[in-house]
Design a protein around this motif. Sequence first.
Motif, PDB file in Angstrom:
ATOM      1  N   ASP A 168       9.272 -13.406  11.688  1.00 12.09           N
ATOM      2  CA  ASP A 168       9.199 -12.158  10.921  1.00 12.09           C
ATOM      3  C   ASP A 168       9.351 -12.438   9.426  1.00 12.09           C
ATOM      4  N   LEU A 169      10.300 -13.311   9.084  1.00 13.45           N
ATOM      5  CA  LEU A 169      10.508 -13.682   7.687  1.00 13.45           C
ATOM      6  C   LEU A 169       9.269 -14.373   7.127  1.00 13.45           C
ATOM      7  N   LEU A 170       8.676 -15.252   7.919  1.00 17.29           N
ATOM      8  CA  LEU A 170       7.493 -15.976   7.472  1.00 17.29           C
ATOM      9  C   LEU A 170       6.337 -15.030   7.184  1.00 17.29           C
ATOM     10  N   LEU A 171       6.139 -14.033   8.039  1.00 19.80           N
ATOM     11  CA  LEU A 171       5.069 -13.069   7.812  1.00 19.80           C
ATOM     12  C   LEU A 171       5.271 -12.341   6.486  1.00 19.80           C
ATOM     13  N   LEU A 172       6.483 -11.891   6.225  1.00 23.33           N
ATOM     14  CA  LEU A 172       6.760 -11.200   4.972  1.00 23.33           C
ATOM     15  C   LEU A 172       6.532 -12.114   3.775  1.00 23.33           C
ATOM     16  N   TYR A 173       6.955 -13.367   3.884  1.00 25.08           N
ATOM     17  CA  TYR A 173       6.771 -14.294   2.772  1.00 25.08           C
ATOM     18  C   TYR A 173       5.299 -14.623   2.537  1.00 25.08           C
ATOM     19  N   MET A 174       4.529 -14.745   3.607  1.00 25.82           N
ATOM     20  CA  MET A 174       3.095 -15.003   3.430  1.00 25.82           C
ATOM     21  C   MET A 174       2.424 -13.828   2.728  1.00 25.82           C
ATOM     22  N   LEU A 175       2.761 -12.614   3.161  1.00 26.01           N
ATOM     23  CA  LEU A 175       2.175 -11.428   2.532  1.00 26.01           C
ATOM     24  C   LEU A 175       2.652 -11.269   1.095  1.00 26.01           C
ATOM     25  N   ARG A 176       3.947 -11.487   0.854  1.00 27.91           N
ATOM     26  CA  ARG A 176       4.472 -11.381  -0.500  1.00 27.91           C
ATOM     27  C   ARG A 176       3.775 -12.378  -1.428  1.00 27.91           C
ATOM     28  N   THR A 177       3.587 -13.595  -0.939  1.00 27.57           N
ATOM     29  CA  THR A 177       2.923 -14.619  -1.753  1.00 27.57           C
ATOM     30  C   THR A 177       1.514 -14.197  -2.119  1.00 27.57           C
ATOM     31  N   TRP A 178       0.781 -13.669  -1.137  1.00 31.33           N
ATOM     32  CA  TRP A 178      -0.595 -13.253  -1.415  1.00 31.33           C
ATOM     33  C   TRP A 178      -0.626 -12.086  -2.401  1.00 31.33           C
ATOM     34  N   PHE A 179       0.230 -11.100  -2.194  1.00 31.55           N
ATOM     35  CA  PHE A 179       0.254  -9.956  -3.114  1.00 31.55           C
ATOM     36  C   PHE A 179       0.661 -10.386  -4.519  1.00 31.55           C
ATOM     37  N   ASP A 180       1.628 -11.294  -4.614  1.00 31.76           N
ATOM     38  CA  ASP A 180       2.024 -11.791  -5.932  1.00 31.76           C
ATOM     39  C   ASP A 180       0.857 -12.491  -6.622  1.00 31.76           C
ATOM     40  N   ASP A 181       0.123 -13.312  -5.862  1.00 32.23           N
ATOM     41  CA  ASP A 181      -1.016 -14.028  -6.440  1.00 32.23           C
ATOM     42  C   ASP A 181      -2.124 -13.068  -6.860  1.00 32.23           C
TER      43      ASP A 181
END
Length: 304
Positions: A168-181
Amino acid sequence: MDVLSDAVTMMRSGRPHSNISRLPTRWGVRFPPTEGAGFHIVLVGTCWLLPEGTEPVRLSTGDIVLLPHESGHVLADDPDSPLTDFRIGPRVPEDEPDTGRIVAELLCGAYVLDRSRPHPLLAELPDVIHLPARVGHHPRLRAAIDLLGAELAAPGMGATASVSALLDLLLLYMLRTWFDDQSTGSSTGWPAALTDPAISAALHAMHAQPEASWTVRELGARAGLSRTVFAQRFTTLVGRPPMAYLTWWRMTVAARLLRETDASLSSVARRCGYSSEFAFAKTFKREFGVAPGFFRRQPEDTGS
Protein backbone atom coordinates in the motif's frame (compact mmCIF):
# COMPACT_ATOMS: atom_id res chain seq x y z
CA MET A 1 -7.21 12.78 4.63
CA ASP A 2 -5.56 14.23 1.53
CA VAL A 3 -7.00 13.73 -1.96
CA LEU A 4 -4.51 11.11 -3.15
CA SER A 5 -4.95 9.00 -0.01
CA ASP A 6 -8.73 9.23 -0.30
CA ALA A 7 -8.68 8.30 -4.00
CA VAL A 8 -6.58 5.19 -3.36
CA THR A 9 -8.54 4.19 -0.24
CA MET A 10 -11.86 4.40 -2.08
CA MET A 11 -10.65 2.19 -4.95
CA ARG A 12 -8.50 -0.34 -3.09
CA SER A 13 -10.22 -3.67 -2.59
CA GLY A 14 -8.98 -7.05 -1.46
CA ARG A 15 -5.36 -7.82 -0.61
CA PRO A 16 -2.44 -6.91 -2.90
CA HIS A 17 0.17 -9.52 -3.72
CA SER A 18 3.81 -9.46 -4.73
CA ASN A 19 6.75 -11.73 -5.45
CA ILE A 20 10.36 -11.70 -6.59
CA SER A 21 11.14 -13.47 -9.88
CA ARG A 22 14.67 -14.56 -10.82
CA LEU A 23 14.95 -15.16 -14.55
CA PRO A 24 17.65 -16.76 -16.71
CA THR A 25 18.27 -16.19 -20.41
CA ARG A 26 15.43 -16.20 -22.95
CA TRP A 27 12.28 -15.57 -20.99
CA GLY A 28 8.97 -13.91 -21.67
CA VAL A 29 5.76 -13.63 -19.63
CA ARG A 30 2.30 -12.68 -20.90
CA PHE A 31 0.12 -10.87 -18.34
CA PRO A 32 -3.64 -10.88 -19.05
CA PRO A 33 -5.91 -7.83 -18.70
CA THR A 34 -7.33 -7.35 -15.21
CA GLU A 35 -9.45 -4.81 -13.35
CA GLY A 36 -6.57 -4.01 -11.01
CA ALA A 37 -3.19 -2.34 -11.32
CA GLY A 38 0.24 -3.94 -11.58
CA PHE A 39 3.85 -2.93 -11.17
CA HIS A 40 7.32 -4.23 -12.01
CA ILE A 41 10.63 -3.13 -10.51
CA VAL A 42 13.87 -4.26 -12.13
CA LEU A 43 16.25 -5.21 -9.31
CA VAL A 44 18.94 -6.73 -11.53
CA GLY A 45 19.49 -6.71 -15.29
CA THR A 46 17.36 -5.35 -18.11
CA CYS A 47 14.16 -6.34 -19.87
CA TRP A 48 11.44 -5.10 -22.18
CA LEU A 49 7.89 -4.08 -21.35
CA LEU A 50 5.49 -4.54 -24.25
CA PRO A 51 2.18 -2.90 -23.30
CA GLU A 52 -0.96 -3.65 -25.27
CA GLY A 53 -1.36 -1.05 -28.03
CA THR A 54 1.68 1.11 -27.20
CA GLU A 55 5.39 1.22 -27.94
CA PRO A 56 7.81 -1.16 -26.16
CA VAL A 57 9.71 0.25 -23.19
CA ARG A 58 13.22 -0.88 -22.28
CA LEU A 59 13.69 -1.21 -18.53
CA SER A 60 17.04 -1.14 -16.74
CA THR A 61 18.19 -1.87 -13.20
CA GLY A 62 16.30 0.33 -10.76
CA ASP A 63 13.50 1.21 -13.19
CA ILE A 64 9.90 1.08 -11.98
CA VAL A 65 6.82 0.70 -14.14
CA LEU A 66 3.26 1.05 -12.85
CA LEU A 67 0.33 -0.11 -14.98
CA PRO A 68 -2.71 1.64 -13.45
CA HIS A 69 -5.30 0.17 -15.81
CA GLU A 70 -3.69 -3.21 -16.59
CA SER A 71 -5.03 -3.80 -20.08
CA GLY A 72 -2.58 -6.63 -20.65
CA HIS A 73 1.16 -6.60 -21.35
CA VAL A 74 4.25 -8.68 -21.94
CA LEU A 75 7.52 -8.63 -20.02
CA ALA A 76 10.53 -10.29 -21.67
CA ASP A 77 14.29 -10.26 -22.02
CA ASP A 78 13.79 -9.50 -25.70
CA PRO A 79 10.72 -8.50 -27.75
CA ASP A 80 11.12 -11.67 -29.85
CA SER A 81 11.43 -14.15 -26.97
CA PRO A 82 8.88 -16.99 -26.69
CA LEU A 83 6.15 -16.33 -24.14
CA THR A 84 4.52 -18.22 -21.30
CA ASP A 85 1.41 -17.19 -19.39
CA PHE A 86 1.77 -15.49 -16.01
CA ARG A 87 1.33 -17.46 -12.82
CA ILE A 88 1.49 -16.24 -9.24
CA GLY A 89 4.60 -17.13 -7.28
CA PRO A 90 8.39 -17.03 -7.66
CA ARG A 91 9.21 -17.84 -11.25
CA VAL A 92 12.03 -19.56 -13.10
CA PRO A 93 10.96 -20.86 -16.54
CA GLU A 94 10.59 -24.64 -16.47
CA ASP A 95 11.95 -25.11 -19.99
CA GLU A 96 15.25 -23.37 -19.20
CA PRO A 97 18.27 -25.46 -18.19
CA ASP A 98 19.45 -24.75 -14.65
CA THR A 99 22.72 -23.03 -15.48
CA GLY A 100 22.71 -21.03 -12.28
CA ARG A 101 22.99 -17.85 -14.35
CA ILE A 102 20.36 -15.26 -13.47
CA VAL A 103 20.21 -12.38 -15.95
CA ALA A 104 17.22 -10.55 -14.47
CA GLU A 105 15.59 -10.21 -11.09
CA LEU A 106 12.26 -8.44 -10.76
CA LEU A 107 10.00 -7.38 -7.92
CA CYS A 108 6.43 -7.58 -9.23
CA GLY A 109 3.02 -7.04 -7.69
CA ALA A 110 -0.64 -6.32 -8.27
CA TYR A 111 -3.48 -4.45 -6.59
CA VAL A 112 -7.19 -5.21 -6.65
CA LEU A 113 -9.17 -2.07 -7.50
CA ASP A 114 -12.89 -1.33 -7.52
CA ARG A 115 -13.49 0.13 -10.97
CA SER A 116 -17.19 0.78 -10.39
CA ARG A 117 -16.56 4.39 -9.36
CA PRO A 118 -12.95 5.38 -10.04
CA HIS A 119 -11.71 8.69 -8.70
CA PRO A 120 -10.89 10.93 -11.70
CA LEU A 121 -7.41 11.46 -10.27
CA LEU A 122 -6.68 7.76 -10.90
CA ALA A 123 -8.97 7.26 -13.88
CA GLU A 124 -6.99 9.85 -15.85
CA LEU A 125 -3.60 8.22 -15.26
CA PRO A 126 -1.76 7.02 -18.38
CA ASP A 127 -1.71 3.31 -19.19
CA VAL A 128 2.01 3.10 -18.43
CA ILE A 129 3.88 5.08 -15.76
CA HIS A 130 7.63 4.65 -16.20
CA LEU A 131 9.80 5.89 -13.35
CA PRO A 132 13.44 5.55 -14.48
CA ALA A 133 16.13 4.98 -11.88
CA ARG A 134 17.85 8.22 -10.91
CA VAL A 135 20.56 8.25 -8.27
CA GLY A 136 19.59 10.35 -5.29
CA HIS A 137 15.99 10.87 -6.41
CA HIS A 138 12.88 9.73 -4.53
CA PRO A 139 14.63 8.21 -1.48
CA ARG A 140 11.34 7.27 0.25
CA LEU A 141 10.20 5.28 -2.77
CA ARG A 142 13.54 3.47 -2.91
CA ALA A 143 13.41 2.76 0.83
CA ALA A 144 9.93 1.21 0.47
CA ILE A 145 11.22 -1.01 -2.35
CA ASP A 146 14.16 -2.16 -0.23
CA LEU A 147 11.90 -2.99 2.72
CA LEU A 148 9.41 -4.89 0.55
CA GLY A 149 12.18 -6.83 -1.18
CA ALA A 150 13.69 -7.80 2.17
CA GLU A 151 10.33 -9.02 3.51
CA LEU A 152 9.70 -11.12 0.41
CA ALA A 153 13.23 -12.55 0.35
CA ALA A 154 13.28 -13.51 4.04
CA PRO A 155 9.78 -13.45 5.59
CA GLY A 156 9.66 -13.09 9.36
CA MET A 157 6.91 -12.98 11.95
CA GLY A 158 4.06 -10.78 10.78
CA ALA A 159 5.24 -10.91 7.16
CA THR A 160 1.71 -11.15 5.76
CA ALA A 161 0.68 -7.90 7.43
CA SER A 162 3.97 -6.12 6.73
CA VAL A 163 4.01 -7.04 3.03
CA SER A 164 0.41 -5.84 2.59
CA ALA A 165 1.21 -2.55 4.36
CA LEU A 166 4.39 -2.05 2.36
CA LEU A 167 2.55 -2.68 -0.90
CA ASP A 168 0.00 0.00 0.00
CA LEU A 169 2.84 2.37 0.87
CA LEU A 170 4.62 1.55 -2.38
CA LEU A 171 1.53 2.34 -4.44
CA LEU A 172 1.19 5.75 -2.79
CA TYR A 173 4.88 6.50 -3.29
CA MET A 174 4.78 5.50 -6.95
CA LEU A 175 1.77 7.75 -7.56
CA ARG A 176 3.24 10.60 -5.52
CA THR A 177 6.48 10.38 -7.50
CA TRP A 178 4.65 10.52 -10.81
CA PHE A 179 2.44 13.44 -9.76
CA ASP A 180 5.46 15.32 -8.43
CA ASP A 181 7.30 14.79 -11.72
CA GLN A 182 4.27 15.81 -13.79
CA SER A 183 3.47 18.92 -11.77
CA THR A 184 6.55 20.75 -13.07
CA GLY A 185 5.31 22.92 -15.90
CA SER A 186 1.80 21.39 -15.86
CA SER A 187 -0.97 23.97 -16.15
CA THR A 188 -4.03 21.70 -16.33
CA GLY A 189 -5.31 18.41 -14.96
CA TRP A 190 -4.90 16.70 -11.62
CA PRO A 191 -1.10 17.11 -11.36
CA ALA A 192 -1.65 20.88 -11.51
CA ALA A 193 -4.71 20.76 -9.22
CA LEU A 194 -2.84 18.92 -6.48
CA THR A 195 0.05 21.37 -6.49
CA ASP A 196 -2.00 24.54 -6.90
CA PRO A 197 -2.17 25.97 -3.34
CA ALA A 198 -5.63 27.48 -3.83
CA ILE A 199 -7.32 24.50 -5.47
CA SER A 200 -5.61 21.93 -3.24
CA ALA A 201 -6.83 23.87 -0.19
CA ALA A 202 -10.41 23.67 -1.44
CA LEU A 203 -10.09 19.98 -2.30
CA HIS A 204 -8.68 19.23 1.12
CA ALA A 205 -11.61 21.05 2.76
CA MET A 206 -14.17 19.03 0.76
CA HIS A 207 -12.44 15.73 1.52
CA ALA A 208 -11.89 16.52 5.20
CA GLN A 209 -15.47 17.69 5.78
CA PRO A 210 -17.89 16.35 3.14
CA GLU A 211 -20.71 16.95 5.64
CA ALA A 212 -20.11 20.72 5.76
CA SER A 213 -22.55 23.05 4.01
CA TRP A 214 -20.01 24.25 1.49
CA THR A 215 -20.77 26.96 -1.06
CA VAL A 216 -18.62 28.13 -3.92
CA ARG A 217 -18.05 31.40 -2.06
CA GLU A 218 -16.88 29.61 1.13
CA LEU A 219 -14.58 27.30 -0.82
CA GLY A 220 -13.22 30.28 -2.70
CA ALA A 221 -12.49 31.96 0.62
CA ARG A 222 -10.58 28.83 1.73
CA ALA A 223 -8.63 29.11 -1.51
CA GLY A 224 -8.01 32.82 -1.06
CA LEU A 225 -9.77 33.64 -4.33
CA SER A 226 -12.92 35.42 -5.38
CA ARG A 227 -15.93 33.24 -6.08
CA THR A 228 -15.68 33.68 -9.86
CA VAL A 229 -11.93 33.21 -10.17
CA PHE A 230 -12.03 30.16 -7.89
CA ALA A 231 -14.87 28.50 -9.80
CA GLN A 232 -13.13 29.04 -13.14
CA ARG A 233 -9.75 27.77 -11.95
CA PHE A 234 -11.24 24.76 -10.15
CA THR A 235 -13.27 23.73 -13.21
CA THR A 236 -10.25 24.10 -15.50
CA LEU A 237 -7.93 21.98 -13.35
CA VAL A 238 -10.30 19.39 -11.88
CA GLY A 239 -12.52 18.99 -14.94
CA ARG A 240 -15.84 19.73 -13.26
CA PRO A 241 -17.32 22.66 -11.27
CA PRO A 242 -16.75 22.78 -7.50
CA MET A 243 -20.30 21.81 -6.51
CA ALA A 244 -20.42 19.00 -9.06
CA TYR A 245 -17.18 17.57 -7.68
CA LEU A 246 -18.44 17.94 -4.10
CA THR A 247 -21.62 16.04 -4.94
CA TRP A 248 -19.62 13.31 -6.69
CA TRP A 249 -17.32 12.96 -3.69
CA ARG A 250 -20.19 12.92 -1.19
CA MET A 251 -21.91 10.14 -3.13
CA THR A 252 -18.67 8.17 -3.35
CA VAL A 253 -18.27 8.43 0.42
CA ALA A 254 -21.93 7.45 0.86
CA ALA A 255 -21.49 4.34 -1.29
CA ARG A 256 -18.50 3.26 0.78
CA LEU A 257 -20.42 3.79 4.03
CA LEU A 258 -23.39 1.83 2.74
CA ARG A 259 -21.17 -1.05 1.68
CA GLU A 260 -18.90 -1.20 4.71
CA THR A 261 -20.96 -0.05 7.72
CA ASP A 262 -24.33 -0.64 9.31
CA ALA A 263 -25.00 3.09 9.69
CA SER A 264 -28.62 4.08 9.13
CA LEU A 265 -29.57 5.94 5.95
CA SER A 266 -30.21 9.10 7.96
CA SER A 267 -26.74 8.83 9.52
CA VAL A 268 -25.10 8.31 6.12
CA ALA A 269 -27.05 11.27 4.77
CA ARG A 270 -25.81 13.54 7.59
CA ARG A 271 -22.21 12.39 7.19
CA CYS A 272 -22.42 13.31 3.52
CA GLY A 273 -23.87 16.79 4.01
CA TYR A 274 -27.63 16.13 3.72
CA SER A 275 -30.02 17.11 6.51
CA SER A 276 -32.88 15.47 4.60
CA GLU A 277 -32.86 11.73 3.99
CA PHE A 278 -35.20 12.31 1.04
CA ALA A 279 -32.80 14.78 -0.62
CA PHE A 280 -29.91 12.38 -0.04
CA ALA A 281 -31.80 9.43 -1.52
CA LYS A 282 -32.82 11.47 -4.55
CA THR A 283 -29.24 12.56 -5.25
CA PHE A 284 -27.90 9.06 -4.63
CA LYS A 285 -30.37 7.50 -7.05
CA ARG A 286 -29.46 10.08 -9.69
CA GLU A 287 -25.78 9.14 -9.31
CA PHE A 288 -26.09 5.34 -9.04
CA GLY A 289 -29.41 4.58 -10.68
CA VAL A 290 -30.78 2.81 -7.58
CA ALA A 291 -32.00 3.86 -4.12
CA PRO A 292 -29.47 3.74 -1.24
CA GLY A 293 -31.24 0.85 0.49
CA PHE A 294 -31.27 -1.27 -2.67
CA PHE A 295 -27.61 -0.39 -3.32
CA ARG A 296 -26.68 -1.63 0.16
CA ARG A 297 -28.42 -4.97 -0.43
CA GLN A 298 -26.74 -5.57 -3.79
CA PRO A 299 -23.70 -7.87 -3.75
CA GLU A 300 -20.51 -5.91 -4.28
CA ASP A 301 -18.93 -6.40 -7.70
CA THR A 302 -15.31 -5.20 -7.83
CA GLY A 303 -14.71 -6.65 -11.23
CA SER A 304 -11.63 -8.43 -9.88
